[in-house]
Motif scaffolding. Structure first.
Motif, short mmCIF file in Angstrom:
data_model
loop_
_atom_site.label_atom_id
_atom_site.label_comp_id
_atom_site.label_asym_id
_atom_site.label_seq_id
_atom_site.Cartn_x
_atom_site.Cartn_y
_atom_site.Cartn_z
N GLY A 129 42.86 77.90 15.81
CA GLY A 129 44.28 77.76 16.09
C GLY A 129 45.03 79.07 15.91
O GLY A 129 45.90 79.43 16.71
N PHE A 130 44.67 79.81 14.86
CA PHE A 130 45.31 81.11 14.62
C PHE A 130 45.01 82.08 15.75
O PHE A 130 45.90 82.79 16.24
CB PHE A 130 44.82 81.68 13.29
CG PHE A 130 45.43 83.01 12.93
CD1 PHE A 130 46.63 83.07 12.23
CD2 PHE A 130 44.82 84.21 13.30
CE1 PHE A 130 47.20 84.30 11.90
CE2 PHE A 130 45.38 85.43 12.99
CZ PHE A 130 46.58 85.48 12.29
N ASP A 178 50.76 84.52 21.37
CA ASP A 178 52.17 84.34 21.68
C ASP A 178 53.10 84.80 20.56
O ASP A 178 54.31 84.93 20.77
CB ASP A 178 52.46 82.86 21.98
CG ASP A 178 51.76 82.39 23.24
OD1 ASP A 178 51.79 83.13 24.24
OD2 ASP A 178 51.17 81.30 23.22
N SER A 179 52.55 85.03 19.37
CA SER A 179 53.43 85.34 18.24
C SER A 179 52.98 86.59 17.48
O SER A 179 53.35 86.77 16.32
CB SER A 179 53.46 84.15 17.27
OG SER A 179 52.16 83.92 16.73
N PHE A 180 52.20 87.44 18.13
CA PHE A 180 51.59 88.56 17.40
C PHE A 180 52.63 89.49 16.79
O PHE A 180 52.42 90.01 15.69
CB PHE A 180 50.62 89.34 18.31
CG PHE A 180 51.25 90.04 19.48
CD1 PHE A 180 51.67 91.35 19.38
CD2 PHE A 180 51.39 89.39 20.70
CE1 PHE A 180 52.23 92.01 20.46
CE2 PHE A 180 51.96 90.03 21.78
CZ PHE A 180 52.38 91.34 21.67
N GLN A 181 53.76 89.68 17.45
CA GLN A 181 54.76 90.58 16.88
C GLN A 181 55.34 90.01 15.59
O GLN A 181 55.54 90.74 14.61
CB GLN A 181 55.87 90.83 17.90
CG GLN A 181 55.41 91.65 19.10
CD GLN A 181 56.50 91.87 20.13
OE1 GLN A 181 57.38 91.02 20.31
NE2 GLN A 181 56.45 93.00 20.82
N TYR A 207 49.77 75.39 17.65
CA TYR A 207 51.21 75.28 17.85
C TYR A 207 51.97 75.92 16.69
O TYR A 207 52.95 76.65 16.90
CB TYR A 207 51.63 73.81 17.99
CG TYR A 207 53.13 73.66 18.02
CD1 TYR A 207 53.85 73.92 19.18
CD2 TYR A 207 53.83 73.31 16.86
CE1 TYR A 207 55.23 73.83 19.19
CE2 TYR A 207 55.21 73.23 16.87
CZ TYR A 207 55.91 73.49 18.04
OH TYR A 207 57.28 73.42 18.04
N PHE A 208 51.52 75.66 15.48
CA PHE A 208 52.16 76.20 14.29
C PHE A 208 52.20 77.73 14.33
O PHE A 208 53.24 78.34 14.05
CB PHE A 208 51.40 75.70 13.06
CG PHE A 208 51.68 76.46 11.79
CD1 PHE A 208 52.92 76.40 11.18
CD2 PHE A 208 50.69 77.23 11.20
CE1 PHE A 208 53.17 77.10 10.00
CE2 PHE A 208 50.92 77.93 10.04
CZ PHE A 208 52.17 77.87 9.43
N ILE A 251 55.55 80.15 14.94
CA ILE A 251 55.82 80.41 13.53
C ILE A 251 57.18 81.07 13.31
O ILE A 251 57.77 80.97 12.23
CB ILE A 251 54.68 81.27 12.92
CG1 ILE A 251 54.68 81.15 11.39
CG2 ILE A 251 54.76 82.72 13.40
CD1 ILE A 251 53.41 81.70 10.75
N ALA A 252 57.70 81.72 14.33
CA ALA A 252 59.02 82.35 14.22
C ALA A 252 60.13 81.32 14.05
O ALA A 252 61.24 81.66 13.61
CB ALA A 252 59.29 83.21 15.45
#
Length: 282
Positions: free
Chosen positions: A207-208, A214-217, A258-259, A263-264
Motif C-alpha cells: 500500500g505504501f 501520488d503523495s511523495f512530496q 488510500y491512506f 495522507i496530506a
C-alpha cells in the motif's frame, strides 16, 4: 547474429553523450550489467568458443541500454522477454530487487533497515528485518500499479501473461518517482520503531509503495514521528473492520494505499473510519 542487448543503471545518463564515453562506461561497469536479450546466444557462443576452429577475431555486436532507474530496465526486460518464457515476471522482479538492494547497501543509502533473502532466513529470522520476498512483492505492485498480483487459482503461465499486460499498461514510464525512492523513504521513516514495524507488514508495504506515487512530496516532508502519529490513526480506524467478514490482507492493501496517497488530508480517526466504511460497504 543479432546484437546482444546489455543494460546498465547510471545516475548520470545525460553525461554519456559520446560513443567513447559510453564504451568506457560499459567497460568500467560490465560486472554490474544485465543481459536484456541474447542469453541463449551467449551460451551458444560460449560452447562454440571451445571449438578449435572458433574465430575469436570475429566481431560481436551489442545494443546498450543505460537508464536512470531500475524500473525502466525491468520494464524493458519484461517486454523484451514477453513470449520467450526464459523466466517469469515475478522471477525477473525478484532478481532486480536483490540487485537494487545490493546497490543501495554498497552506496550506504540504507541506514535503518536490513533486507534478508529467503535463504538468509532459513535457520533464523532476525528481529526487525524486512523480507526480500515482501520487498519484491511491493516492487511488483509498484510496476503493475495494482495491489493484487497473486492468484493461486490461475496457472503460473496465465498469471504471468496477465502480469506482463498489467506492467505494460501501468504507465510506469511516465512515473515521477521510482521504486528506489520508495525504499529510501521506507528506510528514512524506519528510524522510528512504529513506522518500521508497520512497513515490515507485506500488505502495508504494498500500500505504501503504491500510495507514495501520488503523495511523495508530502511523505518526503513528514518526519518519522509525524508518520508514526498518522499510522496510529490508520490502525485505530482499521480496527473498525470485522476481520471475520472480509479478506483482511486484501483490504489492508487497498486501504493502506488510500491512506498513503491521501495522507496530506491529515484525517482524524473518526473521519478515516467513515472513509473506510464507504470504501468497504459493498
Amino acid at each position: 547474429m543479432p546484437p546482444i542487448t546489455l543494460a546498465f543503471i547510471s545516475d548520470n545518463v545525460n553525461q554519456l553523450n559520446t560513443p567513447a564515453l559510453i564504451e568506457q562506461f560499459v567497460i568500467d561497469n560490465i560486472g554490474d550489467g544485465y543481459i536484456l536479450d541474447g542469453m541463449q546466444r551467449l551460451n551458444t557462443l560460449r560452447r562454440a568458443a571451445e571449438d578449435d576452429d572458433f574465430d575469436q577475431a570475429r566481431p560481436i555486436y551489442f545494443s546498450v541500454v543505460v537508464a536512470e532507474k531500475y524500473d525502466l530496465i525491468l520494464y524493458r526486460m519484461i517486454t523484451l522477454n514477453n513470449g520467450q518464457k526464459p523466466m517469469t515476471v515475478r522471477h525477473q522482479i525478484e532478481m532486480l530487487t536483490g540487485n537494487l538492494m545490493k546497490r543501495l547497501i554498497s552506496n550506504h543509502q540504507l541506514q535503518n533497515i536490513t533486507v534478508l533473502s529467503e535463504k538468509e532466513t532459513e535457520n533464523s529470522s532476525p528481529r526487525g528485518s524486512f523480507r526480500m520476498v515482501d520487498v519484491a512483492g511491493a516492487y511488483l505492485a509498484f510496476l503493475t500499479n495494482g495491489p493484487h498480483n497473486q492468484n493461486s487459482r490461475f496457472i503460473e503461465e496465465k498469471l504471468d501473461e496477465i502480469l506482463v499486460g498489467k506492467v505494460m499498461s501501468s504507465g510506469i514510464l511516465e512515473e515521477e518517482v521510482g521504486f528506489k525512492e520508495v525504499i529510501e523513504q521506507v528506510d528514512r521513516l524506519s528510524s522510528r520503531q512504529t513506522p518500521k514495524d508497520w512497513l515490515r507488514n507485506e500488505n502495508n508495504l504494498i500500500g505504501f509503495s503504491l500510495g507514495y506515487k501520488d503523495s511523495f512530496q508530502h511523505i518526503n516532508a513528514l518526519s518519522p514521528d509525524q508518520f508514526s502519529t498518522q499510522i496510529e490513526v490508520f490502525e485505530a480506524s482499521f480496527q473498525a473492520i470485522n476481520p471475520s467478514k472480509v479478506n483482511v490482507g486484501k483490504f489492508r492493501r487497498e486501504l493502506s494505499r488510500y491512506f498513503i496517497e491521501s495522507i496530506a488530508e491529515d484525517y482524524k480517526i473518526e473521519e478515516l473510519t467513515e472513509k473506510f466504511f464507504e470504501m468497504t460497504v459493498n
